[in-house]
Design a protein around this motif. Structure first.
Motif, short mmCIF file in Angstrom:
data_model
loop_
_atom_site.label_atom_id
_atom_site.label_comp_id
_atom_site.label_asym_id
_atom_site.label_seq_id
_atom_site.Cartn_x
_atom_site.Cartn_y
_atom_site.Cartn_z
N GLY A 219 -12.14 -79.46 25.92
CA GLY A 219 -12.95 -80.42 25.20
C GLY A 219 -14.03 -79.77 24.36
O GLY A 219 -14.42 -80.29 23.32
N HIS A 220 -14.51 -78.59 24.80
CA HIS A 220 -15.50 -77.88 23.99
C HIS A 220 -14.82 -77.32 22.74
O HIS A 220 -13.64 -76.94 22.77
CB HIS A 220 -16.13 -76.74 24.78
CG HIS A 220 -17.17 -77.19 25.76
ND1 HIS A 220 -18.35 -77.78 25.38
CD2 HIS A 220 -17.20 -77.13 27.13
CE1 HIS A 220 -19.07 -78.06 26.46
NE2 HIS A 220 -18.39 -77.68 27.54
N SER A 221 -15.58 -77.23 21.65
CA SER A 221 -15.04 -76.70 20.40
C SER A 221 -15.46 -75.27 20.14
O SER A 221 -15.21 -74.73 19.06
CB SER A 221 -15.48 -77.60 19.23
OG SER A 221 -16.90 -77.63 19.15
N ASN A 222 -16.12 -74.66 21.11
CA ASN A 222 -16.52 -73.25 20.98
C ASN A 222 -16.62 -72.65 22.38
O ASN A 222 -16.32 -73.32 23.38
CB ASN A 222 -17.86 -73.15 20.22
CG ASN A 222 -17.97 -71.85 19.42
OD1 ASN A 222 -17.45 -70.81 19.84
ND2 ASN A 222 -18.64 -71.90 18.28
N THR B 260 -23.47 -78.17 23.08
CA THR B 260 -23.47 -79.30 24.00
C THR B 260 -23.35 -78.84 25.45
O THR B 260 -22.94 -77.72 25.74
CB THR B 260 -22.31 -80.28 23.72
OG1 THR B 260 -21.08 -79.65 24.08
CG2 THR B 260 -22.27 -80.68 22.26
N VAL B 261 -23.71 -79.76 26.35
CA VAL B 261 -23.46 -79.64 27.78
C VAL B 261 -22.49 -80.76 28.15
O VAL B 261 -22.68 -81.90 27.73
CB VAL B 261 -24.75 -79.77 28.61
CG1 VAL B 261 -24.45 -79.68 30.10
CG2 VAL B 261 -25.76 -78.70 28.19
N LYS B 262 -21.44 -80.42 28.90
CA LYS B 262 -20.50 -81.44 29.34
C LYS B 262 -20.49 -81.49 30.86
O LYS B 262 -20.63 -80.46 31.53
CB LYS B 262 -19.08 -81.17 28.82
CG LYS B 262 -18.93 -81.42 27.31
CD LYS B 262 -17.50 -81.17 26.84
CE LYS B 262 -17.37 -81.40 25.35
NZ LYS B 262 -17.47 -82.81 24.94
N LYS C 183 -8.56 -66.53 11.20
CA LYS C 183 -9.05 -65.21 11.61
C LYS C 183 -10.56 -65.20 11.82
O LYS C 183 -11.10 -64.21 12.31
CB LYS C 183 -8.63 -64.15 10.59
CG LYS C 183 -7.11 -63.99 10.51
CD LYS C 183 -6.69 -62.94 9.47
CE LYS C 183 -5.19 -62.80 9.44
NZ LYS C 183 -4.49 -64.00 8.98
N SER C 184 -11.22 -66.26 11.45
CA SER C 184 -12.66 -66.33 11.72
C SER C 184 -12.93 -66.66 13.18
O SER C 184 -14.04 -66.52 13.66
CB SER C 184 -13.31 -67.38 10.82
OG SER C 184 -12.84 -68.69 11.15
N ASP C 185 -11.90 -67.12 13.88
CA ASP C 185 -12.01 -67.45 15.30
C ASP C 185 -11.48 -66.26 16.10
O ASP C 185 -10.27 -65.99 16.13
CB ASP C 185 -11.19 -68.70 15.60
CG ASP C 185 -11.37 -69.19 17.03
OD1 ASP C 185 -11.48 -68.34 17.94
OD2 ASP C 185 -11.38 -70.41 17.25
N ASP C 186 -12.40 -65.52 16.75
CA ASP C 186 -12.00 -64.30 17.46
C ASP C 186 -10.96 -64.58 18.54
O ASP C 186 -10.03 -63.80 18.73
CB ASP C 186 -13.22 -63.63 18.10
CG ASP C 186 -14.16 -63.03 17.06
OD1 ASP C 186 -13.69 -62.82 15.92
OD2 ASP C 186 -15.33 -62.79 17.38
N ALA C 187 -11.13 -65.69 19.24
CA ALA C 187 -10.19 -66.02 20.32
C ALA C 187 -8.80 -66.28 19.75
O ALA C 187 -7.79 -65.84 20.31
CB ALA C 187 -10.69 -67.22 21.11
N THR D 105 -12.33 -73.16 27.32
CA THR D 105 -11.94 -73.98 28.46
C THR D 105 -12.73 -73.60 29.71
O THR D 105 -13.33 -72.52 29.79
CB THR D 105 -10.44 -73.82 28.79
OG1 THR D 105 -10.21 -72.49 29.33
CG2 THR D 105 -9.58 -74.02 27.57
N ILE D 106 -12.71 -74.52 30.68
CA ILE D 106 -13.18 -74.26 32.04
C ILE D 106 -11.96 -74.36 32.94
O ILE D 106 -11.15 -75.28 32.78
CB ILE D 106 -14.24 -75.28 32.49
CG1 ILE D 106 -15.43 -75.30 31.53
CG2 ILE D 106 -14.70 -74.99 33.92
CD1 ILE D 106 -15.39 -76.44 30.53
N LYS D 107 -11.80 -73.43 33.83
CA LYS D 107 -10.71 -73.50 34.80
C LYS D 107 -11.30 -73.62 36.20
O LYS D 107 -12.32 -72.99 36.52
CB LYS D 107 -9.79 -72.28 34.71
CG LYS D 107 -8.92 -72.29 33.44
CD LYS D 107 -7.93 -71.14 33.43
CE LYS D 107 -7.09 -71.16 32.16
NZ LYS D 107 -6.09 -72.22 32.15
#
Length: 1465
Positions: free
Chosen positions: A886-889, A911-913, A81-85, A869-871
């Protein structure tokens, strides 16, 4: 979905997240939460076993293993529940998760199987019905969703299941047995389902609404803190969209069209169609699953339409017989009617019938309507074909038959329709189609193993058709009046038989030819001795028959010209005309047009070409229109069809100019709802309804088909210019009354919900606008003083509305034709920049979309989301081609490399990916920032990447190597946005420190710091030529800067909330901006400057109020200023500066001379209202001040703060005389005693404290409530106090001793407020149970319960004479009650409670005057509950105040609008 997995040692562990299609069978736990539940983090850190809630988890795991299930799910610990998404996704999915569970275990901690009642019966049944589990909100869906629900007692004994205990559950909850047995929830009404939550509660008030997501199959963003009322308001709005979407879709009802066709053709003759049911082709299509399409084709007049009507009837009978296990949807095309002659109309009709028959399919419609996609714009075909395709591919679709008649009469987009039909391939869908023999249809529908063709011209079928025609002839002749005498001819044969033989010989298997002959023989002038002579002379074949009919019209020499006019009009009209319309449009003399009977006579003289039904005129058949358009064109269109279009357009404008006027239906109230309008009799619009909708279409057809264009008609002074100048607003009104706005003019479809537009157009149009000048005679007499407005229109050319939440990002396509927007509503929308229409809504993200960008070739759009995610989306098809994980946030920003091959993303994971756009693989991860990466951008030469971060830096990276080449420092707060110039030499960055910086990428030095915004800069972008920079800010403005000089060249104002994104169009002509106000605005970059006459705040207005003498208005804003306004003129008289943070509230002293302001800087300032000088700054609170009040004698002031204290201040000296400190939680309510010697405070700590205002000490602490105290007040005689609490009780206290003298029980939910009557003998209480109770203060008895509100009551007041009680509720109404009888005498909507109460002076008749207010949706000024003046988006209130007939509105944009209306009618 994350599960718990049992292991061999009796323990369990958390699994990874399973995708929906990979979830193994699992059990699920339902329970009520206790104090020490095991949370996700407890399982992670190994402390779970230390909590008492662990036993429940162990029970669920053990029971699952006994039932052969390895996996199970528990809500306390399987959601992070700490993760809003994750939390949002869990609540959206909860109903589905419970529904999909193999078993649901209900663990009842308050039920013991050992209990017995007085008669030794199992007492657990009583405890079961009283269990707390049945009173909790979230357990509602946990009861209904799963198929198998097993109930267990506190000691894990099995009590039964949902099926065996169904009657107990029904008796306890009132939920119908059908719902418990798994019937579709859509079978139960909205009101019934909403009632299931009435007696349930949740820990967080918003969850009472959120726990119904699954019950109503809706999803919406969680907004904890919004309160229960707003949460339910959003829920009801979401549910309402479901009902509205079909009404917005349907343009015609195919069922009514079928009935009209059958009646127009004299009814169905069973013998004329039954043959087809036995034909080999039909039976093959009907019986073989692989045969999916039957095409019946034939020449005009062969009876295809009636054949199909008969087939539909037979199919409907069969469907009814087998219990409606199949769907049947049909549509009848008609080329002569614009409403039903297009592929889009076909899809609309089929979708509507399917949704009516199988309601769950409506979800496919709602995917579009809820996302704001238009189903009537240029992209309607794409949207509708997607919807119908989704319906037909739905796994829950019942076997379905789709029937379309007369494909050849689908004159618009027939190829698209045929492609769609051929493309749909499903063993559950069959098509039945008819058309003429046309090659373009033949090519698409060639027979194969799945498609069958039934040709009416093939010998076997032709014989059947001929027999059917013979039966039709026999049937019609039997009813023919001249042949009823059984006349015998000289040769001994019957006249009827001889006529029948002639007709059979000439009919050639054509029903229509026979119908035309019968119509001619039905003429009143035809006698029996005429019949044989007539039929012998009539030519065979349709064209010969039409020649004959036209020659007969010419014979009527006196009226033939009038007939020709009507026929030419009927041939080119876009829909069948009414008798009231056709006279004026065809230019008939007034002597004819003023009489309906005369018009009908002329129509009748047009022979059998026309038929009249319900006063509407139809061409008898499409073949008749073809004949009149071609063979008869020389006669009907001597100047060409274009000239007829010209004449219709001109006549329409003249008719409209003569007929239209303001408020043509006499509705009086400008905001009268369109769906409540009753058409007057006679209808003043009857003769011009067609003209209102189609005059522009005829004008266009004239212009486009005429080789010689006529630009003069559009010139100043021409007929069109004159009409628009004089009648434009009246025309809009007429379109709205005709419910045809969207048909009449696409660009103003949003006016469909607004019945009258004069008031808003005139009140809010700029002072020098043409609308205001031309229609100044229409200035409303009922507005005494309007708001101060701009002199000219601003630079905003489009406002794109459609997102249901904040717009976080916008981007132009490289060719400037499209705009993409990303929103917190989880969608990406693509818009046509020229028209403002939404062409695509891209759905797939599960959380907010933070960033969107086009690829340089415009073929792709990338979006970054809080779902991590990126779509990547195809802009043409709207399909998602890649999901990059791949991102964790949160992903905050995305950017394409100029060659479209790479995508960069910046994330809250620091980070930048860099990703390969084609394969979706991550090529590089750039690490170095110490906080969130908010923005990324590639240089135009593809060599560099810039990133801006919350760590207050900008970093420049080498794309090839991934190394950081520069770190740019200089900001005092985080960097929100970065952008490269087109030559890659400069980087612009915007920061929360309110500045924009320009950097040299080679040296890393800052070349410019651009200052001017009054709040954080959230977005920056370079113009394509790198000469300008645009910046969007939390101050609600966009600024355009000259890069060379650093000067601000334009400030674009118009958004009512934060500007989150800005973009230049590649052609430099436009700027797009996206805002938290949920809109995208497109601005003219060249003309952005304009003269502004409004003085206003530069940021949101948080508080606005009137002075007691009504002469002034004061407003406080997040721009840190207080402004004082003249209530009569709207002019700003003072701007008070001094606070260092947002001003949260403002208040006048009782004499109107002083103003107090409370701020987030923890201070209160007292200002002289006349001079604007600050007389006192009151310091001492350690948190924001949220309430201030002057004492009546002006000597003292009280303030409430989030530091949980109340302070009493000496107004003259500014010293704090008392700090009332003692509550252990927030203070919810305070009240002065009438003699000002005492202050009472009610708190979340369950207590009331009484304070001595002289010493500041609390003299008493009143304890007794078991929950928060929401309201407290003294009796006017100072002897008593009353308090209301969330523990559902009212308590009366002795003010001297502090003893509780009465505890008043009766409310079923929290008591929100309490009030004494003026004589101190009565107490009124308002509650969350939607009622008001009147109590005798001496005895504690309830004398009245006032019921009628549909939501919580939060204000009550007695009239001075005690005869009336007024109540205000969150249902947005004020009710006035007779205090003696408890009867509601009046219900007022959206009016000022203060205006009502202050108007009472003991005269009960006073409450009948007009009361003004603001509607609950903030879109209207209301008068006595009626919508009165529409507020444009930029003029809607963030806060408002109403006193009597003057309204002050504080807008989020910083504007303050003041309007005064007459107090009388």
């Amino acid at each position: 979905m994350r599960l718990l997995e049992c292991n061999s040692t009796g323990g369990f562990r958390l699994t990874r997240n399973f995708h929906d299609d990979k979830v193994p069978p699992y059990a699920i736990l339902s329970h009520t939460w206790g104090d020490k539940e095991v949370l996700f983090k407890d399982l992670e850190d190994g402390t779970a076993k230390n909590k008492t809630g662990y036993a429940k988890i162990q029970f669920c795991g053990d029971q699952a293993e006994r039932d052969g299930l390895k996996f199970f799910w528990v809500d306390t610990c399987c959601i992070d529940k700490s993760d809003d998404a994750e939390l949002q996704n869990a609540l959206d999915s909860m109903f589905r998760w419970y529904h999909n569970a193999a078993k649901c275990y209900v663990y009842l901690t308050d039920v013991s199987p050992c209990q017995q009642d007085a008669n030794d019966n199992p007492g657990w049944e009583v405890a079961f019905r009283k269990s707390r589990w049945f009173t909790r909100g979230w357990t509602l869906q946990e009861l209904i969703a799963p198929e198998v629900v097993e109930f267990f007692s506190e000691d894990r004994k099995h009590l039964g299941n949902k099926k065996s205990l169904a009657q107990h559950i029904h008796n306890t909850t009132g939920i119908p047995l059908g719902a418990l047995q798994g019937n579709p929830l859509s079978d139960f009404s909205f009101e019934l389902r909403m009632s299931w939550i009435e007696n349930r509660s949740t820990t967080r008030e918003e969850d009472r609404a959120y726990c119904l997501f699954g019950i109503f199959d809706v999803q919406m963003p969680l907004r904890y803190g919004e309160g229960e009322e707003r949460a339910f308001g959003r829920l009801r709005e979401e549910i309402g969209k479901h009902d509205r979407c079909l009404s917005n879709l349907q343009s015609t009802d195919p069922r009514l069209d079928k009935k009209r066709i059958e009646e127009a053709k004299g009814g169905l003759l069973a013998d004329a169609y039954l043959w087809v049911l036995d034909s080999h082709d039909f039976q093959q299509w009907h019986d073989r699953p692989e045969s999916r399409l039957l095409w019946i084709k034939g020449d005009p007049g062969k009876g295809k339409t009636m054949l199909l009507c008969g087939i539909v009837n037979e199919l409907e009978v069969a469907i009814t017989a087998d219990g409606h296990c199949r769907n049947l949807a049909y549509f009848f095309c008609q080329a002569t009617d614009l409403r039903i002659n297009s592929a889009i109309a076909v899809l609309r009709g089929l979708i509507c019938l399917l949704a009516h028959q199988q309601p769950r399919l409506i979800s496919h419609v709602r995917e579009y309507t809820d996302a704001g996609k238009s189903l009537s714009d240029a992209n309607a075909w794409v949207a509708l074909s997607d919807i119908l395709g989704g319906m037909l591919g739905d796994p829950n679709l019942k076997p379905t038959c789709l029937v379309v008649d007369a494909l050849d009469e689908c004159v618009v987009d027939l190829p698209k329709l045929l492609d769609f039909v051929v493309r749909i391939s499903s063993d559950r869908v069959k098509w039945l189609l008819t058309s003429r023999n046309e090659m373009n249809i033949e090519r698409k529908l060639r027979p194969d193993d799945k498609r069958t063709r039934l040709s009416l011209e093939l010998k076997a079928n032709a014989v059947q058709v001929s027999r059917a025609v013979e039966m039709y002839i026999d049937d019609k002749l039997s009813d023919l009046e001249p042949l009823r005498d059984e006349t015998i001819l000289e040769d001994g044969t019957l006249l009827k038989d001889r006529v029948r033989d002639v007709l059979r010989n000439k009919a050639n298997g054509t029903f229509l030819w026979v119908a035309l002959v019968i119509q001619e023989l039905s003429n009143d002038e035809v006698e029996s001795w005429h019949v044989l002579q007539i039929v012998k002379k009539l030519p065979p074949g349709l064209n010969g028959m039409y020649d004959h009919m036209l020659n007969k019209i010419k014979e009527h020499s006196l009226d033939s010209e009038f007939c020709e006019r009507i026929l030419s009009l009927a041939t080119v009209a876009y829909r069948p005309l009414h008798l009231a319309e056709i006279g004026g449009l065809s230019g008939l003399p007034e002597q004819i047009t003023k009489s309906r009977k005369n018009v009908q006579k002329i129509v009748a003289k047009c022979g059998s070409f026309l038929t009249v039904r319900d006063d509407q005129i139809y061409l008898v058949h499409q073949s008749a229109k073809d004949y009149l358009s071609n063979q008869a064109s020389t006669l009907l269109f001597p100047g060409g069809a274009a000239m007829v279009h010209h004449d219709i357009s001109n006549r329409s404008l003249r008719l409209l100019s003569d007929k239209l006027r303001r408020d043509i239906y006499g509705l009086c109230a400008p905001g009268f709802p369109i769906d409540q309008v009753r058409v007057p009799d006679p209808d003043p619009l009857a003769t011009v309804r067609y003209s209102c909708v189609y005059w522009i279409d005829h004008l266009y057809d004239w212009q486009s088909s005429d080789n010689i264009k006529h630009p003069d008609v559009f010139q100043d002074g021409g007929i069109i210019d004159d009409f628009l100048r004089k009648h434009y607003l009246y025309w809009l009104e007429a379109l709205s009354l005709c419910k045809s706005v969207s048909q009449g003019i696409l660009s103003i479809t949003k006016l469909e919900s607004i019945l009258q537009v004069y008031a808003s157009a005139l009140v809010f149009s700029p002072a020098r606008s043409m609308t205001r000048e031309i229609f100044k005679q229409e200035e409303r007499r009922w507005i005494t003083a309007g708001p101060v407005v701009e002199n000219d229109w601003n630079a905003c050319t489009q406002t794109l509305e459609g997102h249901s939440d904040w717009v976080n990002s916008v981007a132009f396509s490289p060719d400037s034709t499209l705009v993409a927007s990303g929103s917190s509503d989880k969608t990406v929308k693509i818009w046509d920049a020229a028209t403002g229409t939404c062409t695509q809504t891209l759905e797939g993200h599960s959380y907010y979309v933070n960033s969107v960008v086009f690829s340089p070739d415009s073929k792709l759009v990338a979006s970054g989301s809080c779902d991590k995610t990126i779509k990547i989306w195809n802009t043409v098809t709207g399909t998602c081609t890649q999901t990059l994980e791949g991102h964790s946030n949160f992903v905050n920003s995305v950017a394409f490399l100029p060659d479209s091959k790479l995508v960069a993303s910046g994330s809250s994971d620091k980070t930048v990916k860099i990703w390969d756009a084609a394969t979706g693989t991550c090529i590089q991860t750039l690490e170095g920032h110490s906080s969130w990466v908010n923005s990324v951008a590639f240089s135009s030469d593809s060599k560099l990447l810039a990133s801006g971060s919350r760590d207050k830096t900008v970093k420049i990276w080498d794309v090839a190597t991934g190394t950081c080449t520069q770190t740019l420092e200089g900001y005092s707060s985080w960097v929100s946005s970065v952008a490269f110039s087109s030559d890659s030499k400069l980087v612009a960055s915007g920061s929360s420190d309110k500045t924009v910086k320009i950097w040299d990428t080679a040296t890393g030095t800052s070349t410019q710091t651009l200052k001017g915004h009054s709040n954080s800069v959230y977005s920056v972008t370079f113009s394509p030529d790198s000469k300008l920079v645009a910046s969007g800010s939390y101050d609600c403005t966009i600024k355009i800067w000259d890069v060379a000089t650093g000067t601000c060249t334009q400030t674009l104002e118009g958004h009512s909330n934060y500007v989150y994104s800005v973009a230049f169009s590649p052609d430099l002509k436009l700027v797009a901006s996206g805002s938290y106000d949920r809109t995208i605005k497109i601005w003219d970059a060249a003309t952005g400057t304009y003269t502004q006459t409004l003085e206003g705040h530069s940021s949101s207005v948080y508080s606005v109020t009137f002075s007691p003498d009504l002469k002034l208005v004061v407003s406080g804003s997040s721009d840190r200023t207080v402004k004082i306004w003249d209530a009569a003129t709207g002019a700003c008289t003072q701007t008070l500066e001094g606070h260092s943070r947002a001003v949260c509230l403002v208040a006048f002293s009782p004499n109107s001379k002083l103003v107090a302001s409370g701020s987030d800087d923890n201070t209160i300032k007292i200002w002289d209202a006349a001079t604007g000088t600050c007389t006192q700054t009151l310091e001492g609170h350690s948190n924001s001040v949220y309430s201030v009040a002057f004492s009546p004698d002006l000597k003292l002031m009280a303030s409430r703060s989030y530091d949980r204290t109340i302070k009493i201040w000496d107004v003259a000296t500014g010293t704090c005389t008392q700090t009332l400190k003692g509550h252990s939680n927030y203070v919810y309510s305070v009240a002065f005693s009438p003699d000002l010697k005492l202050v009472a405070s009610g708190s979340y700590d369950h207590t009331i404290k009484i304070w001595d205002t002289a010493t500041g000490t609390y003299t008493q602490t009143l304890k007794g409530h078991s929950s928060s105290v929401y309201s407290v007040t003294f009796s006017p005689d100072l002897k008593l106090m009353v308090s209301g609490s969330s523990d559902r009780t009212v308590k009366i206290w002795d003010a001297a001793t502090g003893a509780c003298t009465q505890t008043l029980e009766g409310h079923s939910r929290a008591v929100c407020l309490v009030a004494f009557s003026p004589n101190s003998k009565l107490v009124a209480s308002g509650s969350d149970d939607n009622t008001i109770k009147i109590w005798d203060a001496a005895t504690g008895t309830c004398t009245q319960t006032l019921e009628g509100h549909s939501n919580s009551v939060y204000s009550v007041a007695f009239s001075p004479d005690l005869k009336l009680v007024a109540s205000r509720s969150y249902d947005h109404t004020i009710k006035i009650w007779d205090a003696a009888t408890g009867i509601c005498t009046q219900t007022l909507k959206n009016v000022s409670f203060l205006s009502l109460i202050t108007s009472w002076s003991g005269d009960a008749k006073k409450h009948t005057q007009q009361y003004y207010g603001v509607s609950s949706d903030n879109k209207w000024i209301t008068r006595s509950s009626e919508n009165w003046l529409w507020l444009p988006p930029g003029s809607r209130p963030g806060h408002s105040a109403v006193v009597a007939s003057t309204i002050a509105i504080g807008c989020n944009s910083g504007r303050v609008l003041i309007m005064t209306f007459p107090a009388d009618n």
